[in-house]
Write a protein that holds these residues in place. Structure first.
Motif, mmCIF file in Angstrom:
data_model
loop_
_atom_site.group_PDB
_atom_site.id
_atom_site.type_symbol
_atom_site.label_atom_id
_atom_site.label_comp_id
_atom_site.label_asym_id
_atom_site.label_seq_id
_atom_site.Cartn_x
_atom_site.Cartn_y
_atom_site.Cartn_z
ATOM 1 N N TRP A 1 42.670 40.874 40.810
ATOM 2 C CA TRP A 1 43.646 41.812 41.565
ATOM 3 C C TRP A 1 44.128 40.973 43.308
ATOM 4 N N ALA B 1 44.001 38.295 43.826
ATOM 5 C CA ALA B 1 44.199 36.597 43.327
ATOM 6 C C ALA B 1 45.547 36.971 43.850
ATOM 7 N N MET B 2 46.189 38.048 43.115
ATOM 8 C CA MET B 2 47.321 38.536 43.184
ATOM 9 C C MET B 2 48.551 39.044 43.904
ATOM 10 N N ILE B 3 47.215 39.888 44.994
ATOM 11 C CA ILE B 3 47.637 39.897 46.284
ATOM 12 C C ILE B 3 48.087 38.828 47.143
ATOM 13 N N ASP C 1 48.121 35.398 45.619
ATOM 14 C CA ASP C 1 49.503 34.040 45.071
ATOM 15 C C ASP C 1 48.420 33.475 44.839
ATOM 16 N N ARG C 2 47.328 33.866 44.634
ATOM 17 C CA ARG C 2 46.602 32.810 43.612
ATOM 18 C C ARG C 2 46.769 33.351 41.784
ATOM 19 N N VAL C 3 46.036 32.170 41.445
ATOM 20 C CA VAL C 3 45.698 32.051 39.540
ATOM 21 C C VAL C 3 44.366 33.626 39.716
ATOM 22 N N ASN D 1 39.264 31.586 35.902
ATOM 23 C CA ASN D 1 40.262 31.216 33.731
ATOM 24 C C ASN D 1 39.627 30.924 33.929
ATOM 25 N N ARG D 2 38.878 30.026 34.700
ATOM 26 C CA ARG D 2 38.257 28.777 33.151
ATOM 27 C C ARG D 2 37.161 29.134 32.759
#
Ligand code: SF4
Ligand code: SF4
Lengths: 357, 194
Positions: A41, A43-45, A47-49, A52-53
């Motif tokens: 979350w 990250a969403m705030i 503007d990141r991803v 996910n690795r």
């Protein structure tokens, strides 16, 4: 078959089953998933991803496997004890916070009772006083970790944590005085049932947030300070005292601190839901009188979960929105603003109740 | 030119002292970003590197390659221009006599130490035959051994097989030396020796 029902009706067996269901299937998974959600979350705030690795073959599950990866990593990491640390206290400190967070769930009802069976581990008479007692216990986690690790930064963090948590507990208690007065009980089930009344016919439910708006803000603020998260994260203070009281920890013990933080977040969310947002009561559901019992229970669990998750999200959102208070500002805010406000709130509530009853 | 000075006003007063209006102002921004990105990563500019690659321009100077003529032979005439101009002295050429007498010379060895190369592109500009280019589009070279960065002539040829390169079989001693010229040609150019 009869024997099973017989066994299931023993109160002790019921309690154990409830503990397993509510704590192991609600509190712990919520805390664990929040460790990942905080990263996703945020990250969403920003503007990141976000993570996910971690993957098995080509499957990443949008970062879901990071949970497993983190767990494995901290299990296999070395559990270090710094030189000169007080071994025993150092080793048990991480679990105080965790126990305190999990114990909160013991008095929270997640759905309405069906006959004699309640969806609550125990409905004790002191109710919320139990919460105060338990949250004071979580101070020990921070203090013991700080004093026993033989590190200056950890000691500073521990001192800050103890000062902050003890002072904010005062306002937390005072902010709840209004709730106790309005609903006339400290017992959680009675407070929750009190919130099922309505004003103006069936227009507005008498939720805590409507009867005690100031109390809600004060209580929520105090609880966030209690979890030691931003904007009140001076005890951890990454920029000045590195990680504060759990600086020296590694491996699974460090994870225990992390996990207890997120369980505390979940505990804050369930407390807010229960005390200020009607608990499990679905508003206006009583108008539908022919509703089957199973559907009512299902809707109640859903409503409770949704509001809980909303408040978990809210805390994370706040953490990534607000800048950190300096430590003196934290204390000034507490003693100079929140304390008078909560006293005023208590007095005002008392006057209003006296005038209208 | 007039400098633009942005004056930031310090706000004080009751509204600020209560923190709550400011908190909601901040929350409005973060929640907006949260929901925009929740519904399909709209503002995220990250390129997920190994899976997605940044588009590179035609002029990007990547790993070198040696171009070939229509008959498959290397265009390079071993004139040593590139070796001479190279500022980091990382090109090493050994000329050999070409079986086709009209061509005179060809490179027996043409090694570039990509670890020393500064990717200045001077070798490309110096070449009179357009025999060396840097347009492979290989942006990052990351190998685990130093040896792998020594690109020999056969590795620099057009059809470069990265799989072969990852397990370097082309140790220096395997390369045809000038004194064993019979084996050199078929091996490197695909054309039987005259
Ligand atoms: S790019 Fe520059 S440094 Fe690299 S080989 Fe060519 S001339 Fe030398
Ligand atoms: S690559 Fe070009 S400049 Fe370099 S030796 Fe060959 S022909 Fe000459």
């Amino acid at each position: 078959m009869e024997i099973i029902i017989e066994i299931l009706s023993i109160p002790l067996v019921q309690s154990i089953l409830k503990i397993v269901f509510i704590i192991l299937l609600f509190a712990m998974p919520l805390g664990t998933v929040l460790t990942l959600m905080e990263r996703k979350w945020s990250a969403m705030i920003q503007d990141r991803v976000g993570p996910n690795r971690a993957n098995i073959g080509n499957y990443t599950g949008h970062g879901l496997l990071h949970l497993a990866a983190d767990g494995l990593k901290s299990i296999f990491k070395e559990d270090t004890i710094p030189k000169g640390a007080n071994g025993f206290l150092y080793l048990i400190a991480p679990f105080f916070g965790m126990i305190a967070g999990v114990a909160t769930f013991a008095i929270i009802p997640i759905a309405g009772p069906i006959g004699d069976f309640t969806f609550q581990v125990t409905d004790i008479e002191p109710g919320l006083l139990f919460i105060f007692a338990i949250t004071s216990l979580s101070v020990y986690g921070a203090v013991l970790a700080g004093t026993s690790s033989n590190s200056k930064f950890a000691l500073l963090g521990g001192t800050r944590a103890s000062a902050q948590m003890i002072s904010y507990e005062v306002f937390m208690g005072l902010a709840l005085m209004g709730i106790f007065m309005v609903y006339g009980s400290t017992r959680v089930s009675e407070i929750v049932d009190g919130q099922n009344e309505y004003w103006f016919g069936n227009l507005i439910p008498m939720w805590g947030v409507f009867t005690q708006p100031l109390g809600f803000i004060l209580f929520f603020t105090a609880l966030i300070a209690e979890t030691k998260r931003a904007p009140f994260d001076a005890p951890e203070g990454e920029s000045e005292i590195v990680a504060g009281y759990f600086l020296e920890y590694s491996g699974m013990r460090w994870s225990a601190f992390m996990l207890s933080e997120y369980i505390a977040v979940a505990a804050v969310a369930v407390l807010t839901t229960t005390l200020f947002f009607g608990g499990y009561h679905v508003p206006w559901l009583h108008l539908w009188e022919s509703a089957p019992q199973w559907l009512v229970t299902l809707l109640q669990v859903m409503k409770f979960s949704i509001v809980t998750i909303f408040f978990c999200w809210m805390q994370i959102q706040l953490r990534w929105t607000l800048p950190k208070f300096r430590f003196d500002q934290t204390m000034a805010l507490g003693w100079k603003k929140l304390l008078p406000l909560s006293l005023a709130n208590t007095a005002l509530t008392a006057v209003v109740i006296l005038a209208f009853m | 030119m007039e400098l633009k000075v942005k004056q930031v006003k310090r706000v004080d007063g009751v509204k600020e002292a209560f923190y709550i209006p400011a908190t909601f102002g901040g929350l409005r921004l973060t929640v907006k970003h949260f929901f925009r990105n929740l519904l399909g990563s709209k503002d995220v500019v990250t390129i997920n590197y190994p899976e997605e690659k940044r588009p590179i321009s035609m002029r990007w100077r990547g790993r070198h390659r040696l171009t070939r003529k229509n008959d498959g032979f290397l265009k390079c005439v071993a004139c040593y221009m590139c070796e001479t101009v190279c500022p980091s002295k990382c090109i090493h050429i050994e000329a050999g006599e070409h079986p086709d007498l009209s061509i005179e010379k060809y490179p027996f060895r043409f090694d570039i130490d990509e670890l020393r190369c500064v990717f200045c592109g001077l070798c490309v500009e110096a070449c009179p035959k357009e025999a060396i280019r840097m347009d492979t589009g290989v942006v990052a070279m990351a190998y685990s051994s130093r040896k792998t960065f020594d690109f020999t002539r056969d590795l620099l040829r057009d059809e470069y097989d990265p799989k072969q390169h990852e397990s370097p079989k082309y140790a220096d001693e395997d390369l045809p030396r000038p004194d064993s010229s019979e084996t050199a040609l078929p091996n490197s150019q695909g054309i039987p020796a005259a």
